[in-house]
Scaffold this motif. Structure first.
Motif, PDB file in Angstrom:
ATOM      1  N   LEU A   1      36.704  53.178  28.316  1.00 54.83           N
ATOM      2  CA  LEU A   1      36.023  52.218  29.179  1.00 54.83           C
ATOM      3  C   LEU A   1      36.562  51.003  28.500  1.00 54.83           C
ATOM      4  CD1 LEU A   1      32.388  53.348  29.169  1.00 54.83           C
ATOM      5  CD2 LEU A   1      34.222  53.449  30.907  1.00 54.83           C
ATOM      6  N   GLY A   2      37.599  50.982  27.613  1.00 59.50           N
ATOM      7  CA  GLY A   2      37.942  49.711  26.813  1.00 59.50           C
ATOM      8  C   GLY A   2      38.170  48.513  27.737  1.00 59.50           C
ATOM      9  N   ALA A   3      39.161  48.887  28.795  1.00 53.18           N
ATOM     10  CA  ALA A   3      39.179  47.716  29.709  1.00 53.18           C
ATOM     11  C   ALA A   3      38.690  47.745  31.111  1.00 53.18           C
ATOM     12  CB  ALA A   3      40.850  47.711  29.873  1.00 53.18           C
ATOM     13  N   SER A   4      37.688  48.681  31.183  1.00 59.36           N
ATOM     14  CA  SER A   4      37.006  48.872  32.423  1.00 59.36           C
ATOM     15  C   SER A   4      36.081  47.908  32.748  1.00 59.36           C
ATOM     16  CB  SER A   4      36.603  50.338  32.547  1.00 59.36           C
ATOM     17  OG  SER A   4      37.406  51.295  32.306  1.00 59.36           O
ATOM     18  N   THR A   5      36.399  46.888  33.166  1.00 61.01           N
ATOM     19  CA  THR A   5      35.619  45.746  33.609  1.00 61.01           C
ATOM     20  C   THR A   5      36.201  45.114  34.890  1.00 61.01           C
ATOM     21  OG1 THR A   5      36.491  43.777  32.642  1.00 61.01           O
ATOM     22  CG2 THR A   5      34.578  45.016  31.580  1.00 61.01           C
ATOM     23  N   ARG A   6      35.333  44.636  35.842  1.00 60.35           N
ATOM     24  CA  ARG A   6      35.848  44.053  37.090  1.00 60.35           C
ATOM     25  C   ARG A   6      36.671  42.849  36.687  1.00 60.35           C
ATOM     26  NH1 ARG A   6      30.547  44.916  38.552  1.00 60.35           N
ATOM     27  NH2 ARG A   6      30.194  46.618  40.202  1.00 60.35           N
ATOM     28  N   GLU A   7      36.232  41.921  35.654  1.00 59.04           N
ATOM     29  CA  GLU A   7      36.975  40.773  35.275  1.00 59.04           C
ATOM     30  C   GLU A   7      38.445  41.072  34.596  1.00 59.04           C
ATOM     31  OE1 GLU A   7      32.501  39.868  34.724  1.00 59.04           O
ATOM     32  OE2 GLU A   7      34.102  41.511  34.402  1.00 59.04           O
ATOM     33  N   SER A   8      38.397  42.105  33.874  1.00 59.37           N
ATOM     34  CA  SER A   8      39.597  42.659  33.223  1.00 59.37           C
ATOM     35  C   SER A   8      40.793  43.226  34.343  1.00 59.37           C
ATOM     36  CB  SER A   8      39.470  43.589  32.257  1.00 59.37           C
ATOM     37  OG  SER A   8      40.490  44.418  31.740  1.00 59.37           O
ATOM     38  N   GLU A   9      40.280  44.072  35.293  1.00 54.35           N
ATOM     39  CA  GLU A   9      41.198  44.550  36.280  1.00 54.35           C
ATOM     40  C   GLU A   9      41.619  43.269  37.244  1.00 54.35           C
ATOM     41  OE1 GLU A   9      39.129  47.589  38.632  1.00 54.35           O
ATOM     42  OE2 GLU A   9      38.936  48.823  36.816  1.00 54.35           O
ATOM     43  N   GLU A  10      40.701  42.426  37.312  1.00 48.58           N
ATOM     44  CA  GLU A  10      41.236  41.148  38.122  1.00 48.58           C
ATOM     45  C   GLU A  10      42.557  40.410  37.380  1.00 48.58           C
ATOM     46  OE1 GLU A  10      38.051  38.734  39.719  1.00 48.58           O
ATOM     47  OE2 GLU A  10      37.521  40.258  41.004  1.00 48.58           O
ATOM     48  N   ASN A  11      41.974  40.226  35.912  1.00 42.51           N
ATOM     49  CA  ASN A  11      43.078  39.271  35.072  1.00 42.51           C
ATOM     50  C   ASN A  11      44.287  40.012  35.020  1.00 42.51           C
ATOM     51  OD1 ASN A  11      40.930  37.622  34.634  1.00 42.51           O
ATOM     52  ND2 ASN A  11      40.314  38.372  32.795  1.00 42.51           N
ATOM     53  N   CYS A  12      44.416  41.310  34.730  1.00 46.19           N
ATOM     54  CA  CYS A  12      45.652  42.225  34.764  1.00 46.19           C
ATOM     55  C   CYS A  12      46.322  42.184  35.860  1.00 46.19           C
ATOM     56  CB  CYS A  12      45.043  43.696  34.297  1.00 46.19           C
ATOM     57  SG  CYS A  12      44.634  43.892  32.729  1.00 46.19           S
ATOM     58  N   ALA A  13      45.713  42.289  37.020  1.00 41.45           N
ATOM     59  CA  ALA A  13      46.380  42.365  38.424  1.00 41.45           C
ATOM     60  C   ALA A  13      46.980  40.931  38.799  1.00 41.45           C
ATOM     61  CB  ALA A  13      45.638  42.593  39.742  1.00 41.45           C
ATOM     62  N   ILE A  14      46.374  39.808  38.538  1.00 42.11           N
ATOM     63  CA  ILE A  14      46.947  38.600  38.581  1.00 42.11           C
ATOM     64  C   ILE A  14      48.003  38.305  37.698  1.00 42.11           C
ATOM     65  CG2 ILE A  14      46.447  36.032  38.357  1.00 42.11           C
ATOM     66  CD1 ILE A  14      43.376  36.714  39.139  1.00 42.11           C
ATOM     67  N   MET A  15      47.833  38.652  36.519  1.00 38.13           N
ATOM     68  CA  MET A  15      48.906  38.465  35.501  1.00 38.13           C
ATOM     69  C   MET A  15      50.248  39.160  35.936  1.00 38.13           C
ATOM     70  SD  MET A  15      48.656  38.593  31.404  1.00 38.13           S
ATOM     71  CE  MET A  15      49.950  38.242  30.251  1.00 38.13           C
ATOM     72  N   ALA A  16      50.012  40.373  36.388  1.00 37.90           N
ATOM     73  CA  ALA A  16      51.224  41.197  36.627  1.00 37.90           C
ATOM     74  C   ALA A  16      51.865  40.652  37.842  1.00 37.90           C
ATOM     75  CB  ALA A  16      50.601  42.934  36.930  1.00 37.90           C
ATOM     76  N   ALA A  17      51.245  40.207  38.876  1.00 43.35           N
ATOM     77  CA  ALA A  17      51.753  39.898  40.094  1.00 43.35           C
ATOM     78  C   ALA A  17      52.455  38.489  39.940  1.00 43.35           C
ATOM     79  CB  ALA A  17      50.499  39.455  41.374  1.00 43.35           C
ATOM     80  N   ARG A  18      51.709  37.621  39.082  1.00 42.27           N
ATOM     81  CA  ARG A  18      52.301  36.403  38.723  1.00 42.27           C
ATOM     82  C   ARG A  18      53.836  36.567  38.201  1.00 42.27           C
ATOM     83  NH1 ARG A  18      47.522  32.702  36.752  1.00 42.27           N
ATOM     84  NH2 ARG A  18      46.592  32.140  38.941  1.00 42.27           N
ATOM     85  N   GLN A  19      53.725  37.546  37.182  1.00 42.77           N
ATOM     86  CA  GLN A  19      55.144  37.413  36.353  1.00 42.77           C
ATOM     87  C   GLN A  19      56.057  38.208  37.273  1.00 42.77           C
ATOM     88  OE1 GLN A  19      52.850  38.635  32.152  1.00 42.77           O
ATOM     89  NE2 GLN A  19      53.738  40.273  33.232  1.00 42.77           N
ATOM     90  N   VAL A  20      55.783  39.191  37.987  1.00 44.60           N
ATOM     91  CA  VAL A  20      56.867  39.649  39.099  1.00 44.60           C
ATOM     92  C   VAL A  20      57.152  38.577  40.032  1.00 44.60           C
ATOM     93  CG1 VAL A  20      56.904  41.275  41.228  1.00 44.60           C
ATOM     94  CG2 VAL A  20      56.057  41.951  38.858  1.00 44.60           C
TER      95      VAL A  20
END
Length: 399
Positions: free
Chosen positions: A281-300
């Motif tokens: 459950l370490g990264a299993s929060t709604r906020e974490s999933e959103e942060n990761c998705a935004i960061m990944a997309a911006r880098q791409v």
């Protein structure tokens, strides 16, 4: 080697459910999301296993919305000049909160106590009396004044260390590869351990935040346990393989390790005594999933639009301020005279170089060169082919 010309629509494919807030980064007429594409320009994913996938010739980038990239064939990507991104720090707060929650709850035997109370279901009016009689078996200890050893002072480790200080713990940190950015964010009250042995010997609790490598695999074992205080609590929210499970079972049975809190349960772990097994459950929060998705997309998007690289696990970070000039971006072997050959090829077209950057990482390097001349049209005819023909070039595109 081929490239897509500068005004063509770029295709993004997702292999897992990616937070909508991340996909919105691609909301313009130069990008399309097509999960059925067999030859996308970039792939964004979470835990999907890509090792058996074939890659199309247009694939330029893969972004993992998370930190670990064990599900991506990184070596094969490197050989093809495909940049692999991850999102370090995007889920750091989520993991930090769970580490600190587990630290306190396990120290107070909260997990075992709650489980025991549930077992009293059906005892009716006797429950309050049974609780008062049985609670003494769950007497714990306070973390105030105790020493927390933090191994790995990256994005997560630094947050854990700083907040543990605010909980009135003494904190020892060990990280021989600490970055300058992390050092700036780390409290000066975190004591520096000069060796793992020093940290092991002086900690009441140990939390580990390092990647799994040949050097870290099985770093918790009978030899290292022997250095630690009796009854040590060990928290592992990094990788299960950091722990030698055979040795851990023995240490738990003897009481050398008082508690093992892990986010990576398996059959062996569940058979051990005094284990708190958390279902990853370490990264299993709604906020974490959103942060990761935004960061990944911006880098791409930044890489596809400008060639700039940030947070790649297989190629060097490289940044060159993008002013709209034509830019040559080339991945190549890290061997002598590559930059000279690329610039010679450009000069053969009577083009002036406005700016450039070259960065290397191991056996590979990345070069970006801005061209000063005003150029009509999307491409410079023949330039990509000319550079691609240089021995040692992996791939090249003109942005």
């Amino acid at each position: 080697m081929s490239t897509i010309a500068v005004n063509n629509t770029k295709t993004i494919k997702t292999l897992n459910a990616i937070a909508e807030s991340g996909l919105k980064v691609f909301n313009n007429d130069r990008y399309t999301i097509d999960d059925n594409s067999e030859n996308p320009d970039a792939i964004v994913l979470r835990s999907f296993n890509m090792h058996s996938m074939e890659f199309g010739s247009s694939l330029k980038a893969i972004a993992r919305a998370g930190a670990g990239v064990n599900n991506i064939p990184v070596d094969r990507c490197t050989e093809s000049g495909i940049v692999v991104f991850n999102t370090p720090g995007a889920n750091a707060n989520a993991v930090k909160e769970l580490v600190l929650t587990s630290l306190m709850a396990s120290s107070r035997n909260l997990f075992a106590g709650v489980s025991w109370v549930k077992s009293l279901d059906g005892e009716g009016e006797q429950i309050p009396k049974l609780v008062e009689a049985g609670k003494k078996q769950f007497v714990g200890k306070e973390i105030k004044g105790k020493t927390l050893g933090v191994i790995g002072l990256g994005a997560i480790g630094a947050l854990v260390a700083n907040d543990a200080l605010d909980l009135d713990m003494d904190v020892i940190g060990f990280d021989p590869f600490i970055s300058v950015d992390t050092a700036w964010n780390l409290s000066r009250n975190v004591q520096r351990a000069m060796s793992l042995e020093q940290l092991f010997a002086n900690s009441d609790y140990i939390t580990v935040h390092v990647p799994l490598t040949d050097d870290t695999r099985g770093m918790f074992n009978k030899e290292t346990f022997s250095i630690m205080k009796d009854g040590i609590h060990i928290l592992n929210f990094s990788r299960g393989e950091l722990v030698n499970e055979e040795d851990m079972a023995v240490a738990l049975e003897s009481g050398k390790v008082g508690k093992y809190i892990t986010d990576f349960p398996n059959e062996n772990v569940l058979k051990m005594n005094n284990v708190v097994a958390i279902p990853h459950l370490g990264a299993s929060t709604r906020e974490s999933e959103e942060n990761c998705a935004i960061m990944a997309a911006r880098q791409v998007k930044e890489f596809l639009d400008t060639g700039n690289i940030k947070n790649s696990v297989n190629f060097p970070n490289a940044y060159l301020d993008y002013t709209g000039k034509r830019r040559v971006a080339a991945f190549h072997k890290n061997v002598p005279n590559m930059v000279g050959q690329i610039t010679s090829a450009i000069s053969n077209y009577e083009l002036n170089i406005a700016d450039m950057v070259n960065r290397s990482r191991g056996d590979y390097a990345y070069t970006m060169i801005d061209i000063d001349n005003k150029i009509n049209g999307d491409v410079i005819p023949g330039l990509e082919e000319k550079i691609s023909a240089i021995d040692g070039i992996v791939n090249v595109r003109v942005i």
